[in-house]
Scaffold this motif. Structure first.
Motif, PDB file in Angstrom:
ATOM      1  N   MET A   1      -2.498   0.098  -7.829  1.00 30.32           N
ATOM      2  CA  MET A   1      -3.332   1.173  -8.382  1.00 30.32           C
ATOM      3  C   MET A   1      -2.491   2.323  -8.924  1.00 30.32           C
ATOM      4  O   MET A   1      -2.908   3.013  -9.842  1.00 30.32           O
ATOM      5  CB  MET A   1      -4.282   1.703  -7.308  1.00 30.32           C
ATOM      6  CG  MET A   1      -5.522   0.857  -7.104  1.00 30.32           C
ATOM      7  SD  MET A   1      -6.547   0.822  -8.571  1.00 30.32           S
ATOM      8  CE  MET A   1      -7.113   2.498  -8.604  1.00 30.32           C
ATOM      9  N   LYS A   2      -1.318   2.517  -8.372  1.00 35.74           N
ATOM     10  CA  LYS A   2      -0.524   3.668  -8.778  1.00 35.74           C
ATOM     11  C   LYS A   2      -0.071   3.568 -10.221  1.00 35.74           C
ATOM     12  O   LYS A   2       0.187   4.586 -10.863  1.00 35.74           O
ATOM     13  CB  LYS A   2       0.683   3.830  -7.848  1.00 35.74           C
ATOM     14  CG  LYS A   2       0.292   4.314  -6.468  1.00 35.74           C
ATOM     15  CD  LYS A   2       1.504   4.629  -5.632  1.00 35.74           C
ATOM     16  CE  LYS A   2       1.091   5.201  -4.277  1.00 35.74           C
ATOM     17  NZ  LYS A   2       2.257   5.538  -3.443  1.00 35.74           N
ATOM     18  N   ARG A   3       0.023   2.307 -10.743  1.00 29.72           N
ATOM     19  CA  ARG A   3       0.427   2.205 -12.141  1.00 29.72           C
ATOM     20  C   ARG A   3      -0.706   2.633 -13.073  1.00 29.72           C
ATOM     21  O   ARG A   3      -0.467   2.968 -14.230  1.00 29.72           O
ATOM     22  CB  ARG A   3       0.879   0.783 -12.463  1.00 29.72           C
ATOM     23  CG  ARG A   3      -0.186  -0.297 -12.384  1.00 29.72           C
ATOM     24  CD  ARG A   3       0.452  -1.666 -12.498  1.00 29.72           C
ATOM     25  NE  ARG A   3      -0.513  -2.730 -12.331  1.00 29.72           N
ATOM     26  CZ  ARG A   3      -1.133  -3.344 -13.342  1.00 29.72           C
ATOM     27  NH1 ARG A   3      -0.893  -2.944 -14.579  1.00 29.72           N
ATOM     28  NH2 ARG A   3      -1.992  -4.315 -13.104  1.00 29.72           N
ATOM     29  N   PHE A   4      -1.952   2.569 -12.598  1.00 27.99           N
ATOM     30  CA  PHE A   4      -3.075   3.043 -13.397  1.00 27.99           C
ATOM     31  C   PHE A   4      -3.246   4.561 -13.279  1.00 27.99           C
ATOM     32  O   PHE A   4      -3.817   5.191 -14.167  1.00 27.99           O
ATOM     33  CB  PHE A   4      -4.368   2.348 -12.967  1.00 27.99           C
ATOM     34  CG  PHE A   4      -4.353   0.859 -13.147  1.00 27.99           C
ATOM     35  CD1 PHE A   4      -4.441   0.304 -14.413  1.00 27.99           C
ATOM     36  CD2 PHE A   4      -4.215   0.021 -12.055  1.00 27.99           C
ATOM     37  CE1 PHE A   4      -4.421  -1.074 -14.585  1.00 27.99           C
ATOM     38  CE2 PHE A   4      -4.204  -1.349 -12.223  1.00 27.99           C
ATOM     39  CZ  PHE A   4      -4.304  -1.905 -13.483  1.00 27.99           C
ATOM     40  N   PHE A   5      -2.793   5.135 -12.187  1.00 24.54           N
ATOM     41  CA  PHE A   5      -2.869   6.586 -11.962  1.00 24.54           C
ATOM     42  C   PHE A   5      -1.501   7.091 -11.536  1.00 24.54           C
ATOM     43  O   PHE A   5      -1.244   7.311 -10.351  1.00 24.54           O
ATOM     44  CB  PHE A   5      -3.921   6.908 -10.890  1.00 24.54           C
ATOM     45  CG  PHE A   5      -5.291   6.388 -11.212  1.00 24.54           C
ATOM     46  CD1 PHE A   5      -6.109   7.066 -12.087  1.00 24.54           C
ATOM     47  CD2 PHE A   5      -5.746   5.208 -10.650  1.00 24.54           C
ATOM     48  CE1 PHE A   5      -7.375   6.583 -12.389  1.00 24.54           C
ATOM     49  CE2 PHE A   5      -7.004   4.721 -10.945  1.00 24.54           C
ATOM     50  CZ  PHE A   5      -7.820   5.404 -11.822  1.00 24.54           C
ATOM     51  N   PRO A   6      -0.586   7.273 -12.480  1.00 25.92           N
ATOM     52  CA  PRO A   6       0.774   7.693 -12.134  1.00 25.92           C
ATOM     53  C   PRO A   6       0.804   9.093 -11.539  1.00 25.92           C
ATOM     54  O   PRO A   6      -0.204   9.818 -11.542  1.00 25.92           O
ATOM     55  CB  PRO A   6       1.508   7.634 -13.478  1.00 25.92           C
ATOM     56  CG  PRO A   6       0.445   7.716 -14.514  1.00 25.92           C
ATOM     57  CD  PRO A   6      -0.769   7.067 -13.921  1.00 25.92           C
TER      58      PRO A   6
ATOM     59  N   GLU B   1      -8.640  -7.697 -12.511  1.00 25.87           N
ATOM     60  CA  GLU B   1      -8.240  -8.812 -11.665  1.00 25.87           C
ATOM     61  C   GLU B   1      -7.744  -8.371 -10.292  1.00 25.87           C
ATOM     62  O   GLU B   1      -7.374  -9.207  -9.469  1.00 25.87           O
ATOM     63  CB  GLU B   1      -7.135  -9.623 -12.362  1.00 25.87           C
ATOM     64  CG  GLU B   1      -7.586 -10.305 -13.632  1.00 25.87           C
ATOM     65  CD  GLU B   1      -8.674 -11.341 -13.378  1.00 25.87           C
ATOM     66  OE1 GLU B   1      -8.602 -12.020 -12.333  1.00 25.87           O
ATOM     67  OE2 GLU B   1      -9.594 -11.465 -14.203  1.00 25.87           O
ATOM     68  N   LEU B   2      -7.737  -7.067 -10.054  1.00 21.59           N
ATOM     69  CA  LEU B   2      -7.293  -6.586  -8.754  1.00 21.59           C
ATOM     70  C   LEU B   2      -8.262  -7.075  -7.675  1.00 21.59           C
ATOM     71  O   LEU B   2      -9.481  -7.120  -7.896  1.00 21.59           O
ATOM     72  CB  LEU B   2      -7.230  -5.059  -8.741  1.00 21.59           C
ATOM     73  CG  LEU B   2      -6.146  -4.432  -9.630  1.00 21.59           C
ATOM     74  CD1 LEU B   2      -6.291  -2.920  -9.649  1.00 21.59           C
ATOM     75  CD2 LEU B   2      -4.751  -4.821  -9.162  1.00 21.59           C
TER      76      LEU B   2
ATOM     77  N   ALA C   1       3.937  -9.425  -8.631  1.00 22.84           N
ATOM     78  CA  ALA C   1       2.854 -10.120  -9.333  1.00 22.84           C
ATOM     79  C   ALA C   1       1.529  -9.391  -9.148  1.00 22.84           C
ATOM     80  O   ALA C   1       0.721  -9.274 -10.079  1.00 22.84           O
ATOM     81  CB  ALA C   1       2.749 -11.559  -8.818  1.00 22.84           C
ATOM     82  N   LEU C   2       1.303  -8.867  -7.938  1.00 22.42           N
ATOM     83  CA  LEU C   2       0.068  -8.120  -7.673  1.00 22.42           C
ATOM     84  C   LEU C   2       0.024  -6.821  -8.466  1.00 22.42           C
ATOM     85  O   LEU C   2      -1.014  -6.426  -8.993  1.00 22.42           O
ATOM     86  CB  LEU C   2      -0.044  -7.844  -6.173  1.00 22.42           C
ATOM     87  CG  LEU C   2      -1.333  -7.167  -5.694  1.00 22.42           C
ATOM     88  CD1 LEU C   2      -2.534  -8.043  -6.002  1.00 22.42           C
ATOM     89  CD2 LEU C   2      -1.256  -6.856  -4.209  1.00 22.42           C
ATOM     90  N   ASP C   3       1.185  -6.175  -8.560  1.00 22.45           N
ATOM     91  CA  ASP C   3       1.253  -4.918  -9.304  1.00 22.45           C
ATOM     92  C   ASP C   3       1.012  -5.113 -10.789  1.00 22.45           C
ATOM     93  O   ASP C   3       0.572  -4.185 -11.485  1.00 22.45           O
ATOM     94  CB  ASP C   3       2.605  -4.240  -9.089  1.00 22.45           C
ATOM     95  CG  ASP C   3       2.756  -3.683  -7.685  1.00 22.45           C
ATOM     96  OD1 ASP C   3       1.720  -3.513  -7.011  1.00 22.45           O
ATOM     97  OD2 ASP C   3       3.904  -3.435  -7.253  1.00 22.45           O
TER      98      ASP C   3
END
Length: 318
Positions: free
Chosen positions: A1-6, A87-88, A79-81
């Motif tokens: 999630m952090k890559r979507f909300f840096p 798809e999360l 891979a999850l990140d």
């Protein structure tokens, strides 16, 4: 999630969320909250430091955890990140709960016997989100029916009329005390030395060219005797200054240059000049108004001593 909300998104969002909560619960009047209550500014600074500290600790913890991971765990995390948002795992789980959708492989279980030219029908349940929303509309309808049709709640037109009436009442109350919305019927004789001094300053800046600094009269009439062309009551003097003198001659209207509250001070100062008898005063003009002299005694007696020194100063240019 952090890559979507840096971090550069998370920190400002959290900070301004805290600010909004404080702004909502703390009444600061017309001033911004951080100006009315400087201690709140210190609190917001502390909150910002805490948020930044938590981000630093979280980053350091993640680095330590990654170093302790095996290559397989690290690859699985990477891979999850890199999965798309839809798809999360928790997003897929949420969507499944809201839609009760079946995977394509499971559609055989809910196929109905209907077959239209090879098109088959599925016996799907209504999506939970739709069912919940339908229940909400029923509850809303019951509340609406009770409030507006059973218990006589105000409809939109009635609410508008009440709001307009309240606003008009507030406007009228404001006009009663607003200093720059004075009308002649609201004007009273001011006797406070500070008000009279302010009136004298305005008089010296705008009126001495026609009435002289001592009010004895020049182009304009003498303001120190009991004779008045357009009335000598404070309300009448206020109106004369506001609207000007007689049509085609006399004083111009000053309402565009001087605020009504200041014109009231000038009118009161003029009445304080009654009976000062300056040298070489202009001959009386108009009608004798005894009331003006009597009304002016209150302000004249109080102000004469206060303004004695300032009356002798040289007038400023008009």
């Amino acid at each position: 999630m952090k890559r979507f909300f840096p971090v550069y998104v998370r920190v400002p969002v959290l900070f301004f969320t805290c600010y909004g909560i404080l702004e909502y619960f703390i009444d600061s009047g017309d001033k911004p909250m951080i100006i009315a209550y400087p201690s709140v500014l210190a609190l917001l600074g502390l909150i910002l430091l805490v948020i930044i500290a938590l981000e630093i600790v979280a980053k350091a913890s993640n680095n330590v955890i990654e170093q302790l991971m095996t290559p397989e765990e690290r690859a699985q995390k990477e891979a999850l990140d890199n999965l798309p948002f839809s798809e999360l795992p928790f997003i897929k789980k949420l969507m499944k709960k809201l839609t009760k959708s079946r995977a394509i492989e499971e559609e055989k279980e809910i196929e109905m016997d209907h077959d239209y030219d090879g098109i088959k029908e599925l016996d799907n349940d209504l999506p939970p989100w739709w069912v919940y929303l339908f229940y909400v509309t029923i509850i809303f309808g019951v509340i609406y029916l009770g409030k507006y049709h059973l218990f006589g709640g105000d409809n939109q037109i009635q609410e508008l009329e009440k709001d307009l009436a309240m606003a008009q009442k507030e406007i009228e109350e404001y006009k009663k005390t607003a200093p720059d919305l004075l009308t002649a019927d609201q004007v009273v004789l001011l006797t406070d030395p500070a008000d009279l001094a302010a009136g004298k300053a305005i008089f010296d800046s705008n009126c001495v060219a026609c009435h002289r600094a001592d009010g004895g009269g020049g182009i304009g009439p003498n303001l120190t005797d009991e004779y008045w062309i357009l009335g000598g009551d404070v309300k009448e003097i206020f109106t004369t200054i506001m609207e000007g003198g007689r049509d085609g001659k006399g004083m111009v209207a000053w309402k565009q240059q001087i605020k009504p509250s200041d014109i009231q001070k000038v009118a009161s100062y003029i009445l304080s000049l009654q009976g000062t008898n300056p040298a070489d005063a202009k001959a009386p003009e108009g009608d004798k108004v005894a009331a003006a002299s009597a009304a002016s005694q209150t302000s004249g007696n109080v102000a004469n001593d206060t303004l004695a020194n300032t009356n002798n100063q040289a007038p400023s240019a008009p």
